[in-house]
Enzyme design. Structure first.
Site, PDB file in Angstrom:
ATOM      1  N   HIS A 197       0.830  -1.208   0.000  1.00 13.59           N
ATOM      2  CA  HIS A 197       0.000   0.000   0.000  1.00 13.59           C
ATOM      3  C   HIS A 197       0.866   1.260   0.000  1.00 13.59           C
ATOM      4  CE1 HIS A 197      -3.203   2.794   1.404  1.00 13.59           C
ATOM      5  NE2 HIS A 197      -2.228   3.279   2.162  1.00 13.59           N
ATOM      6  N   GLU A 198       1.866   1.303   0.880  1.00 12.30           N
ATOM      7  CA  GLU A 198       2.737   2.479   0.954  1.00 12.30           C
ATOM      8  C   GLU A 198       3.584   2.622  -0.306  1.00 12.30           C
ATOM      9  OE1 GLU A 198       2.239   4.603   3.171  1.00 12.30           O
ATOM     10  OE2 GLU A 198       1.009   3.392   4.516  1.00 12.30           O
ATOM     11  N   HIS A 243       1.616   4.323  -3.015  1.00 14.58           N
ATOM     12  CA  HIS A 243       1.569   5.791  -2.893  1.00 14.58           C
ATOM     13  C   HIS A 243       2.726   6.436  -3.648  1.00 14.58           C
ATOM     14  CE1 HIS A 243      -1.815   6.657  -0.336  1.00 14.58           C
ATOM     15  NE2 HIS A 243      -1.383   5.915   0.670  1.00 14.58           N
ATOM     16  N   GLU A 254      -6.187   7.119  -0.915  1.00 17.25           N
ATOM     17  CA  GLU A 254      -5.937   5.972  -0.036  1.00 17.25           C
ATOM     18  C   GLU A 254      -6.579   4.702  -0.601  1.00 17.25           C
ATOM     19  OE1 GLU A 254      -4.100   5.601   2.669  1.00 17.25           O
ATOM     20  OE2 GLU A 254      -3.397   7.674   2.544  1.00 17.25           O
TER      21      GLU A 254
END
Length: 373
Positions: A165-166, A169, A230
């Site tokens: 997930h990070e 980004h 997100e």
């Protein structure tokens, strides 16, 4: 503020006859004024339109006001600030938590080299001694994992989903995109701010109008856009984790664990629309919808078959066992103390646990329980 206030003071100082004269002049030239405003708006719209960029990963059009070089320069200042903030808190590379993070992240990189930006980014792991449950990746590829996260994750699969997930980004340039949106909102705010201070008759009313405007922009545009980014990072991060042969079913379990921790600890939960992040319940629901596609992608990549034991079901059954034990303890306490029921103001722990979001159907639970029996 100064410009708008100056216009208001200038207008209030004009004699009534001159005010009427200016009003008449504006009425006669209203179409010229409208044309001028439309022309200026068109130029601004063209400027922003020329800064739209198509994401090579998702294909979504996004606003990018900064070049990659410019944003990396800005990110370097932030990176130095983070280093200063966590000074003397970095774990050595020989620490087990660092080694685990490095291993999981290396798997994500190795299996996703075909994704634009993965091979070009110079990734670096930083594990920080901090109780906060958090991890983040900076635009320059610096990965920061706080040790509090290791108390919240159950296994390396959950850690891989979080790091994916990070990582998403960074690959999706969400930092540059969000900064560009903030710049656009700031520009719009300046226009309305000038009008507020020019039109409102008193400074106190102008201050109130300015506060209302800032809150409207914050809760109607800025935070919803942040939540949108997100959700996109959840989607892309799940794909990255699937290609790295992670058990993607663990992704939604992590957010349920966080929700359980909040409920049991009695932590106040703010409504989603107040937050920059989606609620845990929303994330669980969204990830569960994406997991079937992620499992299919995992199979297409030639990963080993997943275990027949679904971690989501294991989590749910574990919570049920906690619930049963809690009920037994309460019944025992009630019998021993001669109290029929707990005071009205005290919420039993069983009631707290029952609020946990269900992710497995009742039929599935019943069939599994029958199998165990």
């Amino acid at each position: 503020m100064l410009l708008g206030r100056s216009i208001r003071k200038w207008w209030q100082a004009l004699p009534p006859d001159k005010q009427e004269l200016l009003k008449d002049t504006m009425k006669r030239n209203r179409w010229s004024i409208v044309l001028g405003i439309c022309s200026l708006s068109s130029l601004i719209a063209i400027y922003f339109w020329t800064h739209l960029d198509k994401s090579p990963i998702t294909g979504r059009n996004r606003l990018l006001m900064f070049s990659k070089r410019q944003f990396l320069q800005l990110a370097e200042f932030e990176y130095q600030s983070v280093l200063e903030n966590y000074k003397d808190k970095f774990l050595p590379v020989t620490d087990p938590m660092y080694e685990t993070t490095q291993f999981v992240f290396n798997q994500l990189i190795e299996k996703n080299k075909d994704i634009p930006g993965v091979s070009e980014t110079k990734w670096s792991i930083n594990v920080v001694e901090d109780p906060e449950i958090n991890a983040f990746v900076m635009p320059n590829g610096q990965v920061f994992v706080l040790t509090g996260l290791f108390k919240a994750v159950a296994d390396s699969d959950q850690l891989a989903c979080i790091l994916g997930h990070e990582m998403a980004h960074c690959l999706l340039a969400h930092g540059a995109e969000h900064a560009s949106i903030i710049q656009l909102l700031d520009f719009v705010s300046l226009v309305f701010l000038t009008l507020i201070w020019a039109v409102f008759p008193r400074d106190s009313l102008a201050v109130l109008g300015q506060w209302i405007q800032s809150k409207l922009i914050q809760y109607m545009f800025d935070r919803p856009y942040s939540r949108k980014l997100e959700i996109e990072a959840d989607e892309v991060g799940l794909r990255l984790a699937a290609k790295a042969c992670t058990d993607v079913r663990a992704s939604s379990v992590y957010w349920q664990q966080l929700e359980l921790m909040k409920i049991v600890s009695g932590t106040f939960q703010i409504p989603e629309w107040f937050s920059t992040h989606p609620s845990n319940d929303h994330r669980v629901e969204h990830l569960d919808k994406l997991i079937p596609k992620a499992i299919k992608l995992r199979e297409d990549c030639g990963c080993p078959s997943l275990s027949s034991v679904d971690p989501r079901l294991v989590f749910r059954l574990s919570v049920q066992e906690m619930l049963k034990l809690s009920k037994k303890k309460e019944e025992s306490f009630s019998i021993d103390s001669g109290i029929k029921q707990l005071p009205q103001y005290h919420e039993p722990r069983t009631a707290i646990i029952e609020r946990l979001p269900t992710v497995v159907s009742v039929q599935a639970l019943q069939s599994t329980q029958n199998t165990h029996k």
